[in-house]
Motif scaffolding. Structure first.
Motif, short mmCIF file in Angstrom:
data_model
loop_
_atom_site.label_atom_id
_atom_site.label_comp_id
_atom_site.label_asym_id
_atom_site.label_seq_id
_atom_site.Cartn_x
_atom_site.Cartn_y
_atom_site.Cartn_z
N ASN A 22 7.67 -2.35 6.04
CA ASN A 22 8.28 -1.09 5.62
C ASN A 22 7.31 0.05 5.93
OD1 ASN A 22 9.60 1.05 4.44
ND2 ASN A 22 9.81 0.12 2.41
N VAL A 23 7.69 0.92 6.87
CA VAL A 23 6.86 2.06 7.23
C VAL A 23 7.63 3.37 7.06
CG1 VAL A 23 5.32 0.84 8.80
CG2 VAL A 23 7.50 1.73 9.66
N LEU A 60 0.83 -1.20 0.00
CA LEU A 60 0.00 0.00 0.00
C LEU A 60 0.87 1.25 0.00
CD1 LEU A 60 -2.55 -1.12 2.75
CD2 LEU A 60 -2.91 -1.14 0.28
N SER A 61 2.08 1.13 -0.46
CA SER A 61 3.03 2.25 -0.41
C SER A 61 2.67 3.35 -1.39
CB SER A 61 4.45 1.75 -0.70
OG SER A 61 4.54 1.25 -2.04
N SER A 62 3.17 4.54 -1.09
CA SER A 62 3.07 5.70 -2.00
C SER A 62 1.64 6.08 -2.37
CB SER A 62 3.90 5.44 -3.28
OG SER A 62 5.24 5.19 -2.96
N ASN A 63 0.76 6.04 -1.37
CA ASN A 63 -0.55 6.67 -1.54
C ASN A 63 -0.51 8.07 -0.93
OD1 ASN A 63 -2.88 4.82 -2.71
ND2 ASN A 63 -1.46 3.50 -1.61
N PHE A 64 0.66 8.41 -0.42
CA PHE A 64 1.02 9.75 0.03
C PHE A 64 0.02 10.33 1.02
CE2 PHE A 64 3.01 9.04 -4.14
CZ PHE A 64 4.34 9.10 -3.74
N SER A 65 -0.46 11.55 0.77
CA SER A 65 -1.26 12.26 1.76
C SER A 65 -2.66 11.68 1.93
CB SER A 65 -1.38 13.74 1.38
OG SER A 65 -2.00 13.88 0.11
N SER A 80 -4.13 -13.13 9.11
CA SER A 80 -3.31 -14.11 9.83
C SER A 80 -2.17 -14.69 9.00
CB SER A 80 -4.20 -15.24 10.34
OG SER A 80 -4.97 -15.80 9.28
N SER A 81 -2.26 -14.65 7.66
CA SER A 81 -1.20 -15.24 6.82
C SER A 81 -0.21 -14.19 6.30
CB SER A 81 -1.83 -15.96 5.62
OG SER A 81 -2.69 -16.99 6.04
N LEU A 82 -0.41 -12.92 6.65
CA LEU A 82 0.41 -11.84 6.08
C LEU A 82 1.89 -11.99 6.44
CD1 LEU A 82 -0.14 -9.33 4.32
CD2 LEU A 82 -0.11 -7.97 6.42
N LYS A 83 2.74 -11.94 5.40
CA LYS A 83 4.19 -12.07 5.60
C LYS A 83 4.93 -10.77 5.28
CE LYS A 83 4.24 -17.03 4.52
NZ LYS A 83 4.78 -18.08 3.59
N GLU A 84 4.45 -10.03 4.26
CA GLU A 84 5.12 -8.80 3.86
C GLU A 84 4.10 -7.66 3.77
OE1 GLU A 84 7.48 -9.17 0.32
OE2 GLU A 84 8.26 -11.14 0.89
N LEU A 85 4.46 -6.52 4.38
CA LEU A 85 3.57 -5.35 4.37
C LEU A 85 4.38 -4.10 4.11
CD1 LEU A 85 0.82 -4.00 4.84
CD2 LEU A 85 1.32 -4.02 7.30
N ASP A 86 4.02 -3.38 3.04
CA ASP A 86 4.72 -2.14 2.69
C ASP A 86 3.75 -0.97 2.83
OD1 ASP A 86 6.26 -0.09 1.69
OD2 ASP A 86 6.97 -1.21 -0.06
N LEU A 87 4.02 -0.10 3.80
CA LEU A 87 3.19 1.08 4.07
C LEU A 87 3.97 2.37 3.86
CD1 LEU A 87 1.56 -0.16 7.41
CD2 LEU A 87 0.49 -0.13 5.14
N SER A 88 5.10 2.30 3.19
CA SER A 88 5.98 3.46 3.05
C SER A 88 5.33 4.58 2.24
CB SER A 88 7.31 3.04 2.40
OG SER A 88 7.09 2.46 1.12
N ASN A 89 5.80 5.80 2.48
CA ASN A 89 5.34 7.00 1.75
C ASN A 89 3.84 7.22 1.86
OD1 ASN A 89 7.84 8.05 0.41
ND2 ASN A 89 7.86 5.98 -0.41
N ASN A 90 3.37 7.24 3.09
CA ASN A 90 1.97 7.58 3.35
C ASN A 90 1.93 8.61 4.48
OD1 ASN A 90 0.41 5.83 1.49
ND2 ASN A 90 1.42 4.18 2.60
N GLN A 91 0.77 8.79 5.08
CA GLN A 91 0.62 9.74 6.19
C GLN A 91 0.05 9.05 7.42
OE1 GLN A 91 1.40 13.19 6.50
NE2 GLN A 91 2.66 12.58 4.76
#
Length: 505
Positions: free
Chosen positions: A414-415, A367-372, A385-396
């Motif tokens: 990644n946050v 879900l990275s780079s959805n910015f503001s 429950s099965s989540l292994k990789e989560l990318d939340l970078s470049n958000n607010q």
């Protein structure tokens, strides 16, 4: 629009330091007495190669058209999302049916008249009908003005290109000659082989500069894999529905603005790649491709996904929609129980539907780079429950939800580039385990605090009840004592007087 230079224009609010003019958002013009002293656009200074007065005039008109259309879209406000529009359509159909049934009941009634109750119900339905009609009307106005904006911007682009090339208005208005396209040799060979009853299962026409696909392609019943990527296709023929054995279709990196509704008849289709085109929407009929396992619609102009996509594509394992204009996921996405991979980076997501927590097989979420636009996550994120990789970078995102500690299988997080407060940066720097432990402790602390507060409130209520009962008992006792004392000092006192003392002297 970014190709156009900033040009000077004197306005009623301009100062000595204001030397830029936004062609899309013009400032208020000067009073007539002052406006005559300064030019409206100084295009000839900024673009000295503009010498044709008609071309300058056309450019000014085109800029004005773009600006006015932008203003109208802003005045309309936010466009209803696709799910709301679909709901409004369904509700309208339901209301129309109820109104028709009411009229039929009135016609069959002995008196043929509406009762006061029927009148109130009909008026309520009519009011509700107007609300849903206004939603559809607003969506239609947005559609119309967005189309006008696209046309205005395209015309402005043509004028600009003509100006740069040193052309004139005649070059813009000159119609292109219709040239009949010759069939590509490879396409001819394939069609001949298919007509000769030779089984054709795989076709690779990638990078052949194809501008169209002949309708005859739909007659290749044996085709299983079709690669049309990296061409110049502007449309896919409806006859594609005839490819009844097709399992893989790649039309990425073309010029497609829409997909045919007939694509929904490809019941055996498992892999579909439509990335790198100009698609603004996926047809609702795509939901009927229930065998789909992979769908890649990245790098387009999608602003929404079909409302029922999750209810129908229950076998989908990979969904890639990066580099689009998505603002929401439909709530039905939570029904994609087979989904393992979801990539929605570089969109305009304003949040996630709580139903996303039902994706219990999801392993990778980007879900990275959805910015503001993306500021928070739902509490249901902890149900993945099965989540292994989560990318939340470049958000607010300021705070991870309390349920985050329940993501026991998470290995990569990644946050970066978020104004994150909870958990603090020093915890994030220690890695996923530290973040998970911190969030678990934080959740337990909150639960403990809530329990203590609840117990305190219960004890307070209990003590208050005891005090109330005690006060009531004490009041009764005092009342009884007072009554007894009054009786003792009253009538009872006269009966115990010494008769000797009361003798007359």
């Amino acid at each position: 629009m970014e190709k156009f230079p900033s040009v000077k224009r004197a306005t009623a609010t301009s100062t000595a330091g204001d030397d830029k003019y936004d062609v899309e958002q013009p400032a208020p013009p000067l009073p007539a007495s002052e406006a005559s002293q300064k030019p409206y656009f100084e295009l000839t200074e900024q673009m000295p190669h503009l010498t044709d007065p008609k071309l300058i005039s056309e450019m000014r008109l085109a800029v004005s058209g773009v600006a006015q259309t932008h203003s109208m879209l802003q005045a309309l406000g936010e466009r209803p999302d696709h799910e709301s529009v679909d709901t409004a359509k369904a509700k309208l159909a339901e209301i129309e049916m109820n109104l028709a049934m009411q009229l039929e009941e009135i016609a069959l009634s002995p008196r043929g008249e509406e009762s006061p109750k029927d009148v109130e119900e009909r008026k309520a339905l009519e009011r509700e009908k107007q609300i849903y009609k206004s939603v559809l009307s607003l969506d239609e106005m947005h559609e119309a003005y967005e189309k006008l904006l696209t046309e205005a911007e395209e015309r402005l682009q043509k004028i600009y290109d003509a100006a740069v090339a040193g052309g004139d208005v005649a070059d813009i208005e000159e119609k292109e000659e219709v040239v009949e396209e010759e069939l590509n040799e490879d396409v001819v060979t394939i069609l001949k082989a298919a007509e000769g009853n030779e089984p054709v299962e795989r076709v690779n026409l990638s990078g052949k500069r194809l501008k169209f696909l002949p309708e005859a392609f739909g007659r290749i019943k044996s085709l299983v894999v079709l690669d049309l990527s990296n061409n110049q296709l502007e449309a896919i023929p409806d006859s594609i529905a005839g490819l009844e054995s097709l399992e893989e279709l790649n039309v990425s990196s073309n010029l497609l603005e829409a997909l045919p509704d007939s694509i929904g008849l490809l019941f055996k289709l498992k892999i579909l790649d439509v990335s790198g085109n100009k698609l603004t929407a996926l047809p609702d009929s795509i939901c009927r491709c229930r065998s789909l396992v992979e769908l890649n619609a990245g790098f387009n102009k999608l602003s929404y996904l079909p409302t029922n996509i999750g209810y129908e594509l229950v076998n989908l394992r990979r969904l890639s929609v990066p580099l689009n204009k998505l603002r929401h996921f439909p709530s039905s996405i939570g029904e994609m129980k087979s989904l393992c991979f979801l990539d929605a980076h570089f969109n305009e997501l304003q949040g996630l539907t709580p139903s996303i927590g039902r994706l219990t097989n999801l392993e990778i979420l980007n879900l990275s780079s959805n910015f503001s636009d993306l500021k928070e996550l739902p509490q249901t994120i902890g149900d993945l429950s099965s989540l292994k990789e989560l990318d939340l970078s470049n958000n607010q995102i300021h705070e991870l939800p309390d349920t985050f500690g329940r993501l026991d299988n998470l290995m990569k997080l990644n946050v970066e580039q978020n104004p994150l407060v909870e958990p603090p940066k020093e915890i994030v720097d220690e890695g996923v385990e530290a973040v998970r432990a911190y969030m678990v402790k934080r959740r337990l602390d909150r639960l403990l605090a809530e329990e203590q507060r609840s117990m305190f409130e219960e004890n307070t209520e209990a003590n208050s009840s005891i005090l109330t009962r005690s006060a009531s008992w004490l009041t009764r006792m005092v009342s009884n004592v007072t009554g007894n004392l009054s009786g003792y000092l009253g009538a009872a006192g006269n009966s115990n007087a010494d008769p000797y003392l009361n003798q007359p002297r």
